[in-house]
Design a protein around this motif. Structure first.
Motif, PDB file in Angstrom:
ATOM      1  N   LYS A 433      38.930 -15.469   9.225  1.00  0.00           N
ATOM      2  CA  LYS A 433      40.190 -16.094   9.826  1.00  0.00           C
ATOM      3  C   LYS A 433      40.417 -17.216   9.372  1.00  0.00           C
ATOM      4  O   LYS A 433      39.591 -18.090   8.953  1.00  0.00           O
ATOM      5  N   THR A 434      41.514 -17.661   9.573  1.00  0.00           N
ATOM      6  CA  THR A 434      42.332 -19.071   9.400  1.00  0.00           C
ATOM      7  C   THR A 434      42.462 -19.545  10.528  1.00  0.00           C
ATOM      8  O   THR A 434      43.373 -19.041  11.539  1.00  0.00           O
ATOM      9  N   VAL A 436      44.254 -22.278  13.120  1.00  0.00           N
ATOM     10  CA  VAL A 436      45.564 -22.802  13.157  1.00  0.00           C
ATOM     11  C   VAL A 436      45.392 -23.723  14.366  1.00  0.00           C
ATOM     12  O   VAL A 436      45.353 -23.282  15.503  1.00  0.00           O
ATOM     13  N   PHE A 539      54.162 -19.380   7.337  1.00  0.00           N
ATOM     14  CA  PHE A 539      52.939 -18.397   7.174  1.00  0.00           C
ATOM     15  C   PHE A 539      53.070 -17.406   6.198  1.00  0.00           C
ATOM     16  O   PHE A 539      54.176 -16.702   6.290  1.00  0.00           O
ATOM     17  N   LEU A 543      52.980 -14.120  12.737  1.00  0.00           N
ATOM     18  CA  LEU A 543      51.872 -15.141  13.392  1.00  0.00           C
ATOM     19  C   LEU A 543      51.178 -14.205  14.340  1.00  0.00           C
ATOM     20  O   LEU A 543      50.161 -14.889  14.882  1.00  0.00           O
ATOM     21  N   GLU A 547      44.854 -12.471  11.241  1.00  0.00           N
ATOM     22  CA  GLU A 547      44.334 -13.129  10.169  1.00  0.00           C
ATOM     23  C   GLU A 547      44.269 -14.621  10.746  1.00  0.00           C
ATOM     24  O   GLU A 547      43.476 -15.420  10.409  1.00  0.00           O
ATOM     25  N   TRP A 548      44.975 -14.935  11.876  1.00  0.00           N
ATOM     26  CA  TRP A 548      45.008 -16.039  12.339  1.00  0.00           C
ATOM     27  C   TRP A 548      44.351 -16.168  13.860  1.00  0.00           C
ATOM     28  O   TRP A 548      44.252 -15.304  14.690  1.00  0.00           O
ATOM     29  N   TRP A 550      44.854 -18.733  16.720  1.00  0.00           N
ATOM     30  CA  TRP A 550      45.677 -19.961  17.131  1.00  0.00           C
ATOM     31  C   TRP A 550      44.835 -20.752  18.072  1.00  0.00           C
ATOM     32  O   TRP A 550      44.470 -20.174  19.158  1.00  0.00           O
TER      33      TRP A 550
END
Length: 576
Positions: A433-434, A436, A539, A543, A547-548, A550
């Motif tokens: 994951k990224t 944020v 992005f 959103l 992948e994200w 948050w």
């Protein structure tokens, strides 16, 4: 007066110097239990992954190489506002060798690493005692050693293993002055070439060793013999050592660039001059009072103004107190000139009491002389008696009490790191994951967490995107499926602490865009001083994509956050 008389009565006898050093080590024992933080974790990872470059790169935190900086930005040790040529890279191979020694023999053992630091601290105090005995009356020399050894400003450098370099540089700086003095006063000719060699070793330990030249200049003005031209000419070998060292550093790509905390005096002379005027009084305040310079970057504007005015008032008061000493005592003038000039190199970095190693050499001796004069002949002026009495309380009563506490200062950094680290998942899935982070008080705790996880082999997000750092509220608007518009109420990079990764000399302009692998940041609006006011983040995936990850700051913790619906605006509260 009673405090001074009592302490000076204790500092008598042939073994008084040893007792002072022994007491300093006792006061510093809590440092053995301070955790490893930040730089120590980066160094452990570097030693494990590329030990061949360790001696040269141990203190390279950002190389200035665009490709390497981009990788750091991608993987969480940089932020989107960091310029491509950002550099904080120091060449300290001699200090690096001491860390290599630690990491080879007892990796991860904080107690033994801190014990190694205490060995250097003891060596520094022993050498300083020798220097003080050469240049001060015996009773004043012992008092000066106690003032230096027991000062709470030593706590920060003892708490942080990676800051051992300052003690090593200080040790060699003292050795330079001893050798130089033996050459000039005793006719010991080996000192003529040994002192420049010791200065070179100091510079190979930490760039802070350049402060030694301030004391050498003071020695030439106040203590040396002969014409002024001849006295200054004797400093030429030291000047050549500094020039060669600087040339090697520049050729090797070492130095600082584009940082709001570190300023290179040769590259940004005007910015450095401004920082010197601002930081020097704050550093001196940290040396002579309990008001630590470490907090300067975090003060609100009104408090900053008040502390700056106080620092300058203290500076003026000290100048008035020292006026008679400067006029009548060349040795006092030597110490004060050296201490004053020592403020110049450390003002190139963010204020911190841990950088006061060299300043303390001169201030401790000046205070000891003033205290001795007070006992011999109390000043007639009431304000002078009050000022000297306050300095005695600060430096002989409060400082030794605060020293053990400040030896644990890194628990604060580790607490911030632990709060952030505990907030982010550690399972293997997080590495896909990224993360944020919409807003956080600073990027520091996040960076500390990732350096800790790298050192310990703990899973972390594959990429990190910090959208904003702010101590106030932040407005977030969802423009479309892929885009957020972010506006901190005080703008981006609003405080000096938040400008570590970008100097104000590198302003943004509306329309500037920073492209990362899965996100583009575009500056929409800037302030008058070139800081972003509004930034849009687009992005690479919706959103809501898995992948994200948050999150937003809540104190030093990170809490889960859900992006708003398209067209909706939410206001995130101040994280602190």
């Amino acid at each position: 007066m009673k405090l001074l008389k009592w302490i000076t009565s204790l500092l008598t006898g042939p073994r008084a110097g040893r007792r002072v050093i022994f007491m300093a080590i006792l006061l510093a024992i809590p440092s053995l239990f301070a955790p490893l933080v930040a730089d120590e974790h980066l160094q452990a990872t570097m030693w494990r992954t590329d030990s061949r470059r360790f001696l040269n790169d141990c203190f390279v935190f950002a190389s200035g190489d665009r490709a390497k900086n981009l990788r750091q930005m991608e993987h969480g040790l940089g932020a989107w506002w960091m310029p491509p040529d950002f550099k904080v890279a120091f060449w300290r191979p001699l200090s690096a060798a001491t860390h290599a020694f630690d990491l080879f023999l007892w990796p991860g053992n904080a107690v033994l690493m801190h014990l190694h630091t205490l060995v250097w601290f003891s060596a520094l105090l022993f050498a300083l005692g020798v220097l003080y005995r050469r240049l001060l009356k015996p009773s004043v020399a012992i008092l000066a050693l106690a003032l230096y050894a027991w000062d709470d400003a030593r706590g920060g450098v003892l708490s942080w293993v990676a800051n051992r370099s300052a003690l090593i540089a200080g040790f060699f700086g003292i050795a330079v002055l001893i050798a130089h003095d033996k050459w000039r006063r005793d006719g010991w000719r080996p000192g003529m070439w040994l002192a420049p060699l010791l200065l070179a070793l100091g510079l190979l330990s930490a760039e802070m060793a350049i402060a030694t030249t301030g004391f050498l200049f003071g020695y030439a003005l106040c203590l040396d013999r002969g014409s002024l031209a001849r006295r200054l000419a004797r400093l030429l070998p030291y000047f050549l050592v500094v020039v060669v060292w600087q040339a090697i550093c520049s050729a090797g790509g070492y130095g600082v660039e584009a940082s709001g905390s570190y300023v290179h005096p040769l590259h940004e002379p005007l910015s450095y001059a401004t920082k010197l005027v601002e930081r020097a009084p704050i550093l001196l305040l940290g040396q002579v009072t309990p008001i630590a310079s470490d907090f300067w970057l975090f003060y609100p504007p009104a408090i900053k103004v008040a502390v700056f005015l106080l620092a300058n008032a203290v500076l003026i008061g000290l100048a008035l107190l020292a006026k008679s000493q400067l006029a009548t005592d060349p040795r006092a003038a030597f110490w004060l000139i050296g201490a004053g000039l020592s403020l110049a190199p450390i003002s190139a970095a963010g204020p911190g009491d841990r950088n006061l190693v060299f300043v303390g050499f001169g201030v401790a001796s000046a205070l000891a002389t003033a205290f001795a004069d007070l006992l011999d002949s109390p000043p007639a002026s009431r304000w002078q008696r009050f000022a000297v009495g306050a300095l005695a309380v600060f430096n002989l009563a409060l400082a030794p009490v605060m020293l053990p506490l400040k030896c644990l200062a890194n628990f604060n950094m580790d607490y911030m790191r632990a709060q952030t680290d505990a907030s982010v998942p550690r399972d293997a899935a997080v590495s896909q994951k990224t993360l944020v982070v919409v807003t956080a008080p600073s990027e520091g705790a996040i960076f500390f967490s990732w350096s800790y996880r790298d050192a310990e082999g703990i899973a972390k997000p594959s990429k990190t995107r910090i959208l904003a750092t702010s101590l106030g509220s932040v407005s977030v608007t969802r423009l479309d499926v892929l885009t957020l518009r972010v506006r901190p109420d005080r703008g981006f990079l609003a405080t000096e602490a938040q400008q570590m990764l970008r100097s104000p000399s590198r302003p943004f302009r509306a329309g500037d865009a920073v492209e990362l692998s899965n996100m583009t940041a575009t500056v929409i609006e800037t302030s008058a001083d070139g800081r972003p006011r509004t930034v849009e983040f687009r992005f690479a995936a919706p959103l809501e994509s898995h992948e994200w990850l948050w999150m937003r700051g809540d104190g030093f913790r990170l809490v889960n956050w859900t992006p708003p619906a398209v067209g909706e605006t939410v206001v995130l509260p101040a994280p602190i």
